[in-house]
Design an enzyme around this catalytic site. Structure first.
Site, PDB file in Angstrom:
ATOM      1  N   CYS A 119       0.709  -7.758  11.670  1.00 16.84           N
ATOM      2  CA  CYS A 119       1.022  -7.961  13.087  1.00 16.84           C
ATOM      3  C   CYS A 119       0.388  -9.248  13.612  1.00 16.84           C
ATOM      4  O   CYS A 119       0.226  -9.412  14.821  1.00 16.84           O
ATOM      5  CB  CYS A 119       0.548  -6.778  13.930  1.00 16.84           C
ATOM      6  SG  CYS A 119       1.523  -5.291  13.702  1.00 16.84           S
ATOM      7  N   ASP A 126      -9.443  -9.565   8.940  1.00 19.29           N
ATOM      8  CA  ASP A 126      -8.918  -8.226   8.633  1.00 19.29           C
ATOM      9  C   ASP A 126      -9.885  -7.085   8.923  1.00 19.29           C
ATOM     10  O   ASP A 126      -9.471  -6.043   9.388  1.00 19.29           O
ATOM     11  CB  ASP A 126      -8.497  -8.171   7.161  1.00 19.29           C
ATOM     12  CG  ASP A 126      -7.587  -6.985   6.844  1.00 19.29           C
ATOM     13  OD1 ASP A 126      -6.726  -6.654   7.676  1.00 19.29           O
ATOM     14  OD2 ASP A 126      -7.755  -6.384   5.778  1.00 19.29           O
ATOM     15  N   ARG A 128       0.840  -1.197   0.000  1.00 12.89           N
ATOM     16  CA  ARG A 128       0.000   0.000   0.000  1.00 12.89           C
ATOM     17  C   ARG A 128       0.878   1.251   0.000  1.00 12.89           C
ATOM     18  O   ARG A 128       1.965   1.263   0.547  1.00 12.89           O
ATOM     19  CB  ARG A 128      -0.904   0.013   1.235  1.00 12.89           C
ATOM     20  CG  ARG A 128      -2.138  -0.859   1.086  1.00 12.89           C
ATOM     21  CD  ARG A 128      -3.063  -0.749   2.271  1.00 12.89           C
ATOM     22  NE  ARG A 128      -2.461  -1.291   3.465  1.00 12.89           N
ATOM     23  CZ  ARG A 128      -1.891  -0.600   4.424  1.00 12.89           C
ATOM     24  NH1 ARG A 128      -1.874   0.725   4.363  1.00 12.89           N
ATOM     25  NH2 ARG A 128      -1.349  -1.189   5.460  1.00 12.89           N
ATOM     26  N   ARG A 185       1.799 -12.227  -0.694  1.00 10.47           N
ATOM     27  CA  ARG A 185       0.458 -12.505  -0.168  1.00 10.47           C
ATOM     28  C   ARG A 185      -0.159 -13.755  -0.780  1.00 10.47           C
ATOM     29  O   ARG A 185       0.186 -14.156  -1.882  1.00 10.47           O
ATOM     30  CB  ARG A 185      -0.452 -11.310  -0.506  1.00 10.47           C
ATOM     31  CG  ARG A 185      -0.024  -9.981   0.135  1.00 10.47           C
ATOM     32  CD  ARG A 185      -0.585  -9.847   1.508  1.00 10.47           C
ATOM     33  NE  ARG A 185      -0.056  -8.708   2.253  1.00 10.47           N
ATOM     34  CZ  ARG A 185      -0.654  -8.215   3.338  1.00 10.47           C
ATOM     35  NH1 ARG A 185      -1.786  -8.727   3.779  1.00 10.47           N
ATOM     36  NH2 ARG A 185      -0.114  -7.218   3.998  1.00 10.47           N
ATOM     37  N   TYR A 241      -1.721  -3.512  -6.857  1.00 10.53           N
ATOM     38  CA  TYR A 241      -1.425  -4.318  -5.676  1.00 10.53           C
ATOM     39  C   TYR A 241      -2.427  -4.162  -4.542  1.00 10.53           C
ATOM     40  O   TYR A 241      -2.761  -3.048  -4.149  1.00 10.53           O
ATOM     41  CB  TYR A 241      -0.037  -3.971  -5.122  1.00 10.53           C
ATOM     42  CG  TYR A 241       0.530  -5.124  -4.321  1.00 10.53           C
ATOM     43  CD1 TYR A 241       1.224  -6.144  -4.952  1.00 10.53           C
ATOM     44  CD2 TYR A 241       0.321  -5.227  -2.949  1.00 10.53           C
ATOM     45  CE1 TYR A 241       1.719  -7.214  -4.245  1.00 10.53           C
ATOM     46  CE2 TYR A 241       0.817  -6.299  -2.232  1.00 10.53           C
ATOM     47  CZ  TYR A 241       1.512  -7.297  -2.888  1.00 10.53           C
ATOM     48  OH  TYR A 241       1.995  -8.365  -2.189  1.00 10.53           O
ATOM     49  N   HIS A 273     -10.656  -2.114  11.448  1.00  9.97           N
ATOM     50  CA  HIS A 273      -9.563  -2.970  10.972  1.00  9.97           C
ATOM     51  C   HIS A 273      -9.342  -4.075  12.009  1.00  9.97           C
ATOM     52  O   HIS A 273      -8.370  -4.051  12.765  1.00  9.97           O
ATOM     53  CB  HIS A 273      -8.309  -2.099  10.813  1.00  9.97           C
ATOM     54  CG  HIS A 273      -7.194  -2.751  10.070  1.00  9.97           C
ATOM     55  ND1 HIS A 273      -5.882  -2.397  10.247  1.00  9.97           N
ATOM     56  CD2 HIS A 273      -7.197  -3.730   9.134  1.00  9.97           C
ATOM     57  CE1 HIS A 273      -5.118  -3.123   9.442  1.00  9.97           C
ATOM     58  NE2 HIS A 273      -5.890  -3.946   8.770  1.00  9.97           N
ATOM     59  N   SER A 299      -1.539  -3.771  10.100  1.00 14.07           N
ATOM     60  CA  SER A 299      -1.231  -4.747   9.055  1.00 14.07           C
ATOM     61  C   SER A 299       0.056  -5.497   9.393  1.00 14.07           C
ATOM     62  O   SER A 299       1.016  -4.907   9.884  1.00 14.07           O
ATOM     63  CB  SER A 299      -1.034  -4.034   7.715  1.00 14.07           C
ATOM     64  OG  SER A 299      -2.190  -3.327   7.360  1.00 14.07           O
ATOM     65  N   LYS A 329      -9.642  -2.088   1.704  1.00 10.28           N
ATOM     66  CA  LYS A 329      -9.384  -0.939   2.578  1.00 10.28           C
ATOM     67  C   LYS A 329     -10.147   0.306   2.104  1.00 10.28           C
ATOM     68  O   LYS A 329     -10.615   1.094   2.923  1.00 10.28           O
ATOM     69  CB  LYS A 329      -7.889  -0.628   2.622  1.00 10.28           C
ATOM     70  CG  LYS A 329      -7.005  -1.825   2.892  1.00 10.28           C
ATOM     71  CD  LYS A 329      -7.236  -2.426   4.251  1.00 10.28           C
ATOM     72  CE  LYS A 329      -6.174  -3.491   4.503  1.00 10.28           C
ATOM     73  NZ  LYS A 329      -6.240  -4.145   5.773  1.00 10.28           N
TER      74      LYS A 329
END
Ligand code: SAT
Ligand code: MN
Length: 580
Positions: A251, A276, A70, A365, A198, A227, A249, A207
């Site tokens: 974590c 998420d 991002r 990913r 991406y 989130h 993100s 998001k």
């Protein structure tokens, strides 16, 4: 295919006029449509077939090397009034933003197909679900949206019934980072994203819609778009508590959402609802309920192995799109953290050479359907969602934050969330490992002024019969030699157990200036090789460090000026005073 919704028809026509594609394809979400897109991408070299014996129906996509995460510095919230976007967002005047971004869209789909992708965030029949349409020139985006959202005919039918939808216009443009922009217009429920293919930059349901636009809608309509992962924790007695947990993100949200209980805690089960994003609403009985707006996982690959996350490891062995991992000589996906195999080619397709860095990109990913997860909860499809017993906040903190503590009440819980901080990760472009304030893990995702956001959180208290309890956790505390003090992964269940026992009024705690902490005897650490000293260190609250932390939080809140609710600064002062 087209639509009976005139607004949608007109918008698609306008987008086509601007971007001038060779053809327009309305996506119905069918298997044959998917198969044709895969064929097309294989033929163009945009997908690579992985070893179909070991990984049936798995494919690899390599993104442009300059397009791997991002881009928060190129992400804008464009509101008429700058203050409404707040200091937490990059802002641009909407008219100027449209002008800038439309110049990049001008003719950009020449020679390409424009895909019209209707999608629904949340179970199609849920009153809490919301729809959108993404227009894109990337078949990779279409394939991913088909996994991550309820995409196709049923979504279009709901749009035609409801009459409203979020508009997302996306083009990969020329992938030049200088010509990349992710624009949000929450007042018009619309998104324009150009120049990246991406993840969160391009899969606009995620998001952009489900967090930035939805958080704005949620404030207007009295709910929350967060989130957060959603997980069910079932005790050996068969009692299940659902937790909604906010972490930045990369974590460990995916790992916590599909936690595998250790053998030393027999009878416990963990059920995944989401990994998420959570949409939280208050039901007719005043209970907070959550749905997962997504239907798939876009998870970090490196580190996934049978020890860290057996469920994810099993889940991504079939029907998975991999992005930016390495491959072995026999065409299997490979990443750092796998015990077996070795990389033949790195994420850019070069022969593997350790001098070039990791074989798999640190933000590589997997995209996979949620239903493939061995710990998938059938309640993921429940239109009414699941009741939430507790909210957890957490981040990566080497120091200061103890393993777990509980807020005094909802208001204090809002301060705990607002005061969150975490070390940055590879999920966003920029420096890794620096501590930054990340309130509610929403720093990159809140579509409006954080001051107003905290006020909204505080306002919800009065609408709930019994607000969930609020906790803060930190799996990442280190000793002075940089070693993690807590084993993490499956063993985190021991902390979740204390949390659900607190919710049920069963477990003890000591009161400290920062909230309630377990005494060492309140945590079940049987079977763990964890010294008494280590446990004490994990549960230590150092008053000097916490005074500094509270002062930093006060300074941070100050940045939001008079939009910060007095209740929040009051909570900060209360905690600071208690620390002496
Ligand atoms: O690229 S995404 O935004 O989808 C993943 C993340 O940062 O959480
Ligand atoms: Mn995320």
């Amino acid at each position: 295919m087209t639509t009976t919704n005139a607004a949608l028809r007109d918008w698609v026509a306008d987008a086509a006029k601007l971007t001038r594609p060779d053809r327009i394809q309305w996506c119905d979400g069918s298997q044959s449509e998917r198969d044709a897109l895969i064929e097309l991408m294989l033929a163009r070299g945009e997908l690579i077939t992985l070893n179909q014996e070991t990984h049936p129906h798995c494919y690899l996509h390599r993104s442009d090397p300059s397009d791997v995460a991002r881009v928060e510095h190129l992400t804008y919230v464009c509101t008429r009034n700058r203050e409404d976007a707040g200091p937490n967002n990059n802002w641009m005047d909407p008219a100027e933003a449209h002008r800038k971004v439309d110049a990049l869209f001008d003719g950009c789909m020449h020679g390409r197909t424009m895909y019209v992708v209707p999608y629904c965030m949340g179970p199609i029949g849920s009153p809490y679900a919301r729809c959108g349409v993404e227009i894109t020139d990337s078949p990779y985006v279409v394939l991913n949206m088909r996994i991550m959202t309820r995409m196709g005919v049923p979504a279009l039918q709901r749009i035609e019934r409801d009459g409203t939808f979020v508009r997302g216009l996306h083009s990969i443009g020329d992938l030049d980072p200088e010509r990349r922009l992710i624009m949000h217009f929450p007042e018009d429920l619309s998104i324009k994203s150009v120049g990246s293919g991406y993840g969160g930059n391009a899969l606009l349901g995620k998001k952009c819609h489900a967090l930035r636009i939805a958080s704005w809608q949620a404030r207007d309509e009295g709910w929350l778009a967060e989130h957060m992962l959603i997980v069910g924790v079932e005790s050996p007695e068969g009692e299940t508590h659902y937790l909604a947990c906010a972490f930045p993100s990369a974590c460990g949200k995916t790992n916590l959402a599909m936690l595998v209980p250790p053998a030393t805690l027999p009878g416990w089960k963990v059920w995944t609802i989401g990994d998420d994003i959570a949409w939280l609403s208050i039901d007719g009985e005043g209970r907070l309920r959550a749905i997962n707006p997504e239907s798939g996982f876009f998870g970090v690959v490196p580190g996934t192995n049978p020890k860290t996350n057996r469920n994810a490891y099993e889940m991504i062995r079939r029907n998975t799109i991999y992005t930016n991992v390495a491959v072995t000589a026999d065409g299997q996906p490979w990443w750092e953290g796998l015990a077996d195999g070795k990389p033949a080619r790195d994420w850019q397709g070069r022969p593997y050479d350790p001098a070039n860095g990791p074989a798999a990109h640190p933000n590589s990913r997997f995209t996979v359907a949620a239903s493939q997860n061995p710990s998938y909860s059938p309640l993921t499809e429940a239109p009414e969602g699941v009741p939430i017993s507790a909210i957890l906040f957490g981040g990566r903190r080497r120091k200061v934050a103890p393993l777990v503590y509980e807020a005094r009440d909802w208001r204090h819980g809002v301060l705990v969330g607002a005061g969150m901080a975490s070390e940055t990760t590879a999920a966003a472009v920029g420096k890794v490992g620096v501590v930054r304030r990340d309130p509610m893990a929403m720093k990159p995702f809140c579509g409006y002024n954080f001051g107003d956001y905290w006020a909204h959180w505080l306002n919800l208290e009065g609408k709930m019969n019994k607000p969930p309890r609020v906790f803060h956790v930190n799996w990442f505390r280190q000793d002075n030699d940089g070693r993690f003090l807590w084993p993490g992964f499956g063993e985190n269940l021991r902390v979740l157990r204390w949390i659900v026992d607190r919710c049920a009024g069963r477990s003890g705690a000591r009161e400290t200036p920062i909230g309630f902490l377990p005494e060492p005897r309140d945590l079940d650490v049987r079977g763990l090789a964890l010294g008494e000293d280590t446990l004490r260190k994990l549960l230590e609250v150092d008053p000097a460090a916490w005074r500094a932390e509270m002062d930093e939080i006060a300074g941070y809140l100050d940045d939001f000026g008079n939009r910060v609710p007095d209740t929040l600064t009051g909570e900060q002062r209360k905690t600071r005073a208690a620390l002496g």
